[in-house]
Motif scaffolding. Structure first.
Motif, PDB file in Angstrom:
ATOM      1  N   TRP A  20      -5.382  33.378  57.861  1.00 61.94           N
ATOM      2  CA  TRP A  20      -5.788  32.195  58.616  1.00 61.94           C
ATOM      3  C   TRP A  20      -7.151  31.694  58.149  1.00 61.94           C
ATOM      4  CZ3 TRP A  20      -2.500  29.484  61.331  1.00 61.94           C
ATOM      5  CH2 TRP A  20      -2.989  28.433  62.120  1.00 61.94           C
ATOM      6  N   MET A  21      -8.038  32.623  57.829  1.00 57.32           N
ATOM      7  CA  MET A  21      -9.358  32.243  57.305  1.00 57.32           C
ATOM      8  C   MET A  21      -9.208  31.494  55.985  1.00 57.32           C
ATOM      9  SD  MET A  21     -12.662  34.640  56.437  1.00 57.32           S
ATOM     10  CE  MET A  21     -11.824  35.954  55.615  1.00 57.32           C
ATOM     11  N   LEU A  22      -8.363  32.060  55.093  1.00 56.99           N
ATOM     12  CA  LEU A  22      -8.148  31.425  53.795  1.00 56.99           C
ATOM     13  C   LEU A  22      -7.560  30.021  53.988  1.00 56.99           C
ATOM     14  CD1 LEU A  22      -8.282  31.978  50.727  1.00 56.99           C
ATOM     15  CD2 LEU A  22      -5.893  32.696  50.867  1.00 56.99           C
ATOM     16  N   ALA A  23      -6.525  29.924  54.832  1.00 57.56           N
ATOM     17  CA  ALA A  23      -5.873  28.638  55.053  1.00 57.56           C
ATOM     18  C   ALA A  23      -6.857  27.627  55.636  1.00 57.56           C
ATOM     19  CB  ALA A  23      -4.669  28.818  55.977  1.00 57.56           C
ATOM     20  N   ASN A  77     -11.979  19.477  58.632  1.00 55.59           N
ATOM     21  CA  ASN A  77     -12.570  20.097  59.817  1.00 55.59           C
ATOM     22  C   ASN A  77     -11.791  19.778  61.088  1.00 55.59           C
ATOM     23  OD1 ASN A  77     -14.577  21.865  60.677  1.00 55.59           O
ATOM     24  ND2 ASN A  77     -15.739  20.175  61.574  1.00 55.59           N
ATOM     25  N   THR A  78     -11.245  18.557  61.175  1.00 50.95           N
ATOM     26  CA  THR A  78     -10.520  18.176  62.392  1.00 50.95           C
ATOM     27  C   THR A  78      -9.191  18.912  62.502  1.00 50.95           C
ATOM     28  OG1 THR A  78      -9.779  16.288  61.122  1.00 50.95           O
ATOM     29  CG2 THR A  78     -11.517  15.899  62.750  1.00 50.95           C
ATOM     30  N   GLU A  79      -8.652  19.325  61.359  1.00 51.69           N
ATOM     31  CA  GLU A  79      -7.337  19.972  61.393  1.00 51.69           C
ATOM     32  C   GLU A  79      -7.413  21.429  61.842  1.00 51.69           C
ATOM     33  OE1 GLU A  79      -4.906  17.678  57.843  1.00 51.69           O
ATOM     34  OE2 GLU A  79      -6.333  19.258  57.368  1.00 51.69           O
ATOM     35  N   ILE A  80      -8.607  22.003  61.815  1.00 56.22           N
ATOM     36  CA  ILE A  80      -8.720  23.428  62.110  1.00 56.22           C
ATOM     37  C   ILE A  80      -8.303  23.739  63.541  1.00 56.22           C
ATOM     38  CG2 ILE A  80     -10.441  25.273  62.428  1.00 56.22           C
ATOM     39  CD1 ILE A  80     -11.487  24.692  59.753  1.00 56.22           C
ATOM     40  N   PHE A  81      -8.650  22.859  64.460  1.00 58.21           N
ATOM     41  CA  PHE A  81      -8.261  23.095  65.853  1.00 58.21           C
ATOM     42  C   PHE A  81      -7.187  22.108  66.311  1.00 58.21           C
ATOM     43  CE2 PHE A  81     -12.524  25.145  65.948  1.00 58.21           C
ATOM     44  CZ  PHE A  81     -12.052  26.427  66.178  1.00 58.21           C
ATOM     45  N   GLU A  82      -6.394  21.606  65.385  1.00 53.35           N
ATOM     46  CA  GLU A  82      -5.335  20.672  65.786  1.00 53.35           C
ATOM     47  C   GLU A  82      -4.290  21.408  66.622  1.00 53.35           C
ATOM     48  OE1 GLU A  82      -3.245  19.205  62.381  1.00 53.35           O
ATOM     49  OE2 GLU A  82      -2.287  21.136  61.981  1.00 53.35           O
ATOM     50  N   PHE A  83      -3.539  20.647  67.391  1.00 53.82           N
ATOM     51  CA  PHE A  83      -2.522  21.232  68.252  1.00 53.82           C
ATOM     52  C   PHE A  83      -1.167  20.593  67.931  1.00 53.82           C
ATOM     53  CE2 PHE A  83      -0.022  21.878  72.003  1.00 53.82           C
ATOM     54  CZ  PHE A  83      -0.369  23.153  72.399  1.00 53.82           C
ATOM     55  N   PRO A  84      -0.130  21.370  67.682  1.00 54.34           N
ATOM     56  CA  PRO A  84      -0.147  22.827  67.505  1.00 54.34           C
ATOM     57  C   PRO A  84      -0.740  23.216  66.151  1.00 54.34           C
ATOM     58  CG  PRO A  84       2.039  21.949  67.089  1.00 54.34           C
ATOM     59  CD  PRO A  84       1.200  20.788  67.495  1.00 54.34           C
ATOM     60  N   PRO A  85      -1.354  24.394  66.050  1.00 53.62           N
ATOM     61  CA  PRO A  85      -1.957  24.800  64.778  1.00 53.62           C
ATOM     62  C   PRO A  85      -0.908  25.021  63.689  1.00 53.62           C
ATOM     63  CG  PRO A  85      -2.177  26.537  66.445  1.00 53.62           C
ATOM     64  CD  PRO A  85      -1.486  25.409  67.097  1.00 53.62           C
ATOM     65  N   ARG A  86      -1.245  24.642  62.484  1.00 54.95           N
ATOM     66  CA  ARG A  86      -0.367  24.899  61.334  1.00 54.95           C
ATOM     67  C   ARG A  86      -1.149  25.641  60.266  1.00 54.95           C
ATOM     68  NH1 ARG A  86       1.590  19.170  59.612  1.00 54.95           N
ATOM     69  NH2 ARG A  86      -0.513  18.710  60.344  1.00 54.95           N
ATOM     70  N   LEU A  87      -0.444  26.445  59.496  1.00 60.98           N
ATOM     71  CA  LEU A  87      -1.103  27.217  58.448  1.00 60.98           C
ATOM     72  C   LEU A  87      -1.550  26.300  57.311  1.00 60.98           C
ATOM     73  CD1 LEU A  87      -1.854  30.150  57.794  1.00 60.98           C
ATOM     74  CD2 LEU A  87       0.271  30.309  56.496  1.00 60.98           C
ATOM     75  N   ILE A  88      -0.615  25.450  56.852  1.00 63.84           N
ATOM     76  CA  ILE A  88      -0.926  24.498  55.776  1.00 63.84           C
ATOM     77  C   ILE A  88      -0.877  23.100  56.373  1.00 63.84           C
ATOM     78  CG2 ILE A  88      -0.283  23.677  53.474  1.00 63.84           C
ATOM     79  CD1 ILE A  88      -0.818  26.613  53.379  1.00 63.84           C
ATOM     80  N   THR A  89      -1.932  22.357  56.197  1.00 63.52           N
ATOM     81  CA  THR A  89      -1.973  21.032  56.810  1.00 63.52           C
ATOM     82  C   THR A  89      -1.858  19.944  55.748  1.00 63.52           C
ATOM     83  OG1 THR A  89      -4.364  21.135  56.724  1.00 63.52           O
ATOM     84  CG2 THR A  89      -3.332  21.751  58.799  1.00 63.52           C
ATOM     85  N   ASP A  90      -1.789  18.685  56.219  1.00 65.06           N
ATOM     86  CA  ASP A  90      -1.562  17.559  55.305  1.00 65.06           C
ATOM     87  C   ASP A  90      -2.707  17.374  54.320  1.00 65.06           C
ATOM     88  OD1 ASP A  90       0.647  17.213  56.879  1.00 65.06           O
ATOM     89  OD2 ASP A  90      -0.370  15.781  58.221  1.00 65.06           O
TER      90      ASP A  90
END
Lengths: 306, 300
Positions: free
Chosen positions: B52-55, B61-74
């Motif tokens: 999770w740290m690596l991902a 920065n905004t995607e880190i606490f997005e809901f629901p959390p995803r491992l790989i984001t856009d």
């Protein structure tokens, strides 16, 4: 990662020929090789310990030039400070829980990795994964878990909760203990795995022939064989964990309202937040005494092993 | 493990298999399933936070606490890493850590190899007590030393300097290095260096010409460990330095937490970068590393 205290096995003294007077040069020579070490140890260990013990009986140390002798006043002040007593209680809880969990998880993982039912490659892969938490320094572990445990973080999402893990007075101590458990079990695992690999297979076979089931073999073969390692690891871990500072400092800083205050953070705050260097020295001396008791048992155990 | 009463194997292979699998084989396969489930659960416990740290270091920065959390984001990107490398203040943390760690390692090895030589090859009055002191020094709590160190370092004008950190770190690294190197030298036959000394060479020559070259594996593993202790140190670095340009990586990571808004992706990228040296060293020297570590607590 923690500093490692290993192998106090004193070098075996060479069998001495009948005593002859050795020329001075011969006796002086090893001291030449030792000189830098002795100087450094004197400057970095002997002087500081003498100083800190001295400070603990004085007032106005370090910051002013006129320290005055106050006898045991500082000890009375520290030992009757409610926060100090809280710090002792928290340190005990944190240390004992961490060490027990390190042992249980470390042994569990070591036994899984040692299972004859898995192949060499998967064993290597899983071992590497299990060692991972140990390769990160306390600063990294602290920020990582602060992110994971944030109110809108992934842990709360998975558990479907909305908890301030590190800011709630009811949960903070348990949470930092959990983080420390996660960070510290690999040392036990690695050492116990090496120990398990040294348990002779015949012992297990003999026990099986005698009709022992897996559980009985665990208690009557595995545990007795690992006992010396377990005792060493437990004592080492008690020493380290009771001295833990960085992880606490960067996750909770001892808060909220002292619920995660440890002896280390308490002492640090006395010195570097309140500039009460004399009281801090007193607390530091008390911490030193506790560590020395543990170190005494560790060295004695290692001696007995030799 | 409960005993199965039915004689049919769970996988139904009885119809095709020419001979029914024995009871023991069935028990083995059930045990294997148990072990694999245990291993996988353990791996999740150990490695998921790291993953999770690596991902997170590749997210915005905004995607880190997005809901629901995803491992790989856009917005998968290396922006956080670029941001760190293009900020001289943050690069300085790494420079400081490398300078301090390499200096500590070099000095520790130089001092320790001579001490180990004395312990391994000579008999002298006070040998045992000195050895005992070196062993027990390791149990002295850093917080106890910190207070007098602060006074001493300030008095010597070493506050907020490299030498202040390098000198004080040696209190952790030196005892460990001496003990490990003594153990290593003890495994090398005495005849090897005695032969050289018989030929008239001095002890120092015997050490550097004969013992050091054959001790390279031991020296390397102690060096690696020393480097890691120095690289990871937090308490002394926090207290004995003051200005931003003298801070080491662990303090730098903590400073990122305090600055302006939390740039979580940069904090994670910094954490990854700060862990790379240790990860790389571990990868290359795993074998030495583990055997060195366990040699103390594990008696064969």
């Amino acid at each position: 990662m923690q500093d490692v205290i290993v192998a106090p096995a004193p070098p075996a003294a060479t069998p001495q020929p009948p005593r002859k007077r050795r020329p001075f040069r011969k006796t002086a020579e090893p001291f030449g090789f030792l000189a830098p070490t002795l100087v450094l140890m004197f400057v970095l260990m002997v002087i500081p310990v003498v100083l800190v013990v001295g400070y603990s009986f004085m007032d106005n140390v370090i910051l002013t030039k006129e320290p005055e002798f106050v006898g045991v006043d500082n000890f009375v002040t520290v030992l009757t400070d409610g926060v100090f007593l809280t710090a002792i209680r928290n340190t005990l809880f944190f240390t004992i829980s961490s060490v027990v969990a390190h042992l249980v998880i470390g042994l569990g993982f070591a036994m899984l990795l040692n299972s004859p039912l898995i192949g060499t490659v998967s064993r290597a892969i899983f071992r590497a994964l299990y060692i991972l938490p140990w390769l990160f320094t306390a600063a990294v572990i602290a920020v990582l878990w602060r992110m994971l445990l944030a109110p809108n973080g992934v842990v709360n999402f998975l558990l479907d909760t909305d908890v301030e893990w590190l800011a709630s007075p009811a949960l903070a101590l348990g949470t930092v203990t959990f983080i420390n458990i996660w960070a510290g079990y690999p040392f036990f695992m690695v050492s116990l795995l090496a120990g398990l690999q040294g348990v002779p297979a015949q012992l297990h076979e003999a026990a099986t022939v005698d009709g022992a089931n897996g559980w009985q073999r665990f208690w009557s073969v595995t545990i007795p064989q690992l006992r010396p390692i377990i005792i060493s690891l437990t004592l080492l871990d008690l020493i380290w964990t009771s001295q833990q500072f960085a992880l606490i400092w960067m996750t909770t800083g001892g808060g909220p309202v002292n619920v995660t205050e440890m002896l280390s953070t308490y002492t640090y705050k006395l010195a570097f937040s309140r500039y009460e260097f004399a009281l801090a020295s007193t607390s530091a001396v008390l911490v030193l005494l506790m560590s020395m008791v543990l170190a005494f048992f560790y060295v004695r155990h290692q001696r007995a092993e030799d | 493990m409960p005993k199965t009463r039915t004689s049919t194997p769970a996988d139904g292979s009885v119809r095709t298999a020419p001979r029914p699998r024995s009871k023991i084989e069935r028990r083995r396969s059930r045990q294997r399933v148990g072990v694999v489930i245990g291993l996988v659960l353990g791996a999740i416990f150990a490695a998921a936070p790291v993953l999770w740290m690596l991902a997170s270091s590749f997210k915005s920065n905004t995607e880190i606490f997005e809901f629901p959390p995803r491992l790989i984001t856009d917005n998968f990107s290396f922006d956080a890493y670029t941001a760190i490398f293009s900020d001289p203040e943050k690069v300085q943390f790494f420079v400081n850590s490398y300078v301090v760690s390499f200096s500590v390692t070099t000095l520790t090895l130089l001092v320790a190899i001579h001490a180990a030589y004395a312990f391994s090859r000579f008999d002298f009055p006070g040998k045992r007590p000195i050895n005992m002191v070196i062993v027990s020094v390791q149990a002295v709590p850093p917080i106890t030393l910190l207070i007098p160190y602060f006074g001493i370092v300030v008095a010597l004008g070493l506050y907020n300097t490299y030498p202040g950190l390098i000198l004080t770190y040696m209190v952790f690294t030196l005892p460990y290095a001496i003990i490990m190197l003594t153990g290593y030298l003890n495994t090398i036959p005495k005849e090897l260096d005695e032969a050289v000394r018989m030929d008239g060479a001095g002890s120092l020559t015997a050490l550097w010409r004969v013992l050091v070259p054959v001790s390279v594996p031991g020296i390397v593993s102690v060096g690696v460990y020393t480097f890691m202790i120095a690289w990871n140190e937090y308490l002394f670095a926090l207290t004995l330095t003051r200005t931003q340009d003298m801070r080491t990586v662990p303090i730098g990571i903590q400073l990122l937490m305090g600055q302006h808004s939390y740039e979580w992706n940069e904090i994670m990228a910094m954490s990854i970068l700060g862990s790379v040296p240790v990860l790389v060293l571990f990868l290359f020297f795993q074998r030495y590393f583990i055997s060195g570590l366990t040699s103390g607590s594990v008696k064969s």
